[in-house]
Write an enzyme that holds these catalytic residues in place. Structure first.
Site, mmCIF file in Angstrom:
data_model
loop_
_atom_site.group_PDB
_atom_site.id
_atom_site.type_symbol
_atom_site.label_atom_id
_atom_site.label_comp_id
_atom_site.label_asym_id
_atom_site.label_seq_id
_atom_site.Cartn_x
_atom_site.Cartn_y
_atom_site.Cartn_z
ATOM 1 N N GLY A 121 41.472 43.097 38.420
ATOM 2 C CA GLY A 121 41.814 43.558 37.086
ATOM 3 C C GLY A 121 40.563 43.719 36.252
ATOM 4 N N LYS A 163 42.795 37.483 34.899
ATOM 5 C CA LYS A 163 42.836 37.386 36.359
ATOM 6 C C LYS A 163 42.357 36.035 36.879
ATOM 7 C CE LYS A 163 38.561 40.045 36.869
ATOM 8 N NZ LYS A 163 38.333 40.158 35.409
ATOM 9 N N THR A 223 30.512 32.351 42.436
ATOM 10 C CA THR A 223 29.495 33.243 42.999
ATOM 11 C C THR A 223 28.496 33.716 41.955
ATOM 12 O OG1 THR A 223 30.840 35.209 42.602
ATOM 13 C CG2 THR A 223 31.129 34.090 44.721
ATOM 14 N N HIS A 265 35.619 28.092 32.049
ATOM 15 C CA HIS A 265 36.174 28.036 33.410
ATOM 16 C C HIS A 265 36.200 26.600 33.906
ATOM 17 C CE1 HIS A 265 36.527 32.241 35.124
ATOM 18 N NE2 HIS A 265 36.119 32.471 33.897
ATOM 19 N N GLU A 297 28.528 26.504 44.135
ATOM 20 C CA GLU A 297 27.879 27.715 43.635
ATOM 21 C C GLU A 297 27.071 28.314 44.776
ATOM 22 O OE1 GLU A 297 25.651 27.093 40.067
ATOM 23 O OE2 GLU A 297 27.315 26.069 39.069
#
Length: 196
Positions: free
Chosen positions: A13, A19, A38, A56, A68
């Site tokens: 999206g 999303k 990422t 987040h 990560e």
């Protein structure tokens, strides 16, 4: 016949569509989720990016582990439970960063090779995998060669992952459309035949 990634759900999206929140909801019942970030590490000079990262992090349960990395093959191979990858756009940027933005032909070749490997890893995954990506190209055409490379290669990657995924969800304006049963566009059309 395309091999299916039986455990994979692709969530795509535009920016700020919801999303990532939807992807998190898809694995919310699991305590042992590996969250694969990422993106680049938080830059202290970029307060807006740092705040996105913190937002987040605040949403994720304490029991989830965060990794990560841009080595998604290794992350998927080493997972012992559900995996949430967020997102393919920053993964693609990281892949180009590895080889450099100066030689875009070489960068495109590298991204395509890594994309094939990623799709193979998704097809081998035995745990649920939710992959978040951005839909690009619905608006302005990038004015730079590097912008066009990013847009084109992410579009190709999204199509490859969607082709093998069991489920594909499009999130637009906070609404989820399930595209899982929609027809898949063939990668290339067969050559025309001449009737006698």
């Amino acid at each position: 016949m395309t091999t299916r990634a039986a455990t994979t759900t692709l969530v795509t999206g535009p920016v700020r569509s919801g999303k990532s929140r939807h992807a998190e909801d898809l694995v919310a019942l699991h305590q042992d989720v590996l969250y694969v970030a990422t993106g680049r590490p938080s830059d202290q000079d970029d307060s807006a990016w740092a705040e996105r990262v913190r937002a987040h992090q605040r949403r994720r349960p304490d029991s989830w582990r965060t990794l990560e990395t841009v080595d998604l093959d290794a992350a998927l191979a080493g997972a012992s439970g559900p995996v949430l990858i967020d997102c393919l756009g920053t993964w693609l940027t990281g892949q180009v960063d590895l080889v450099g933005w100066e030689d875009l032909d070489r960068a495109a070749q590298h991204v395509r090779e890594r994309s094939v490997s990623l799709v193979e890893s998704l097809c081998r995954a035995s745990h649920p995998v939710v992959v978040v990506t951005n839909e690009v190209g619905w608006s302005l055409v990038p004015t730079t060669p590097s912008g066009r490379l990013f847009q084109d290669e992410l579009g190709r990657l999204n199509a490859r992952v969607a082709e093998v995924a069991t489920a594909v969800h499009l999130v637009v304006a906070g609404r989820v459309l399930d595209l899982s049963g929609a027809p898949v566009v063939p990668e290339s059309l067969p050559p025309p035949t001449l009737d006698a």
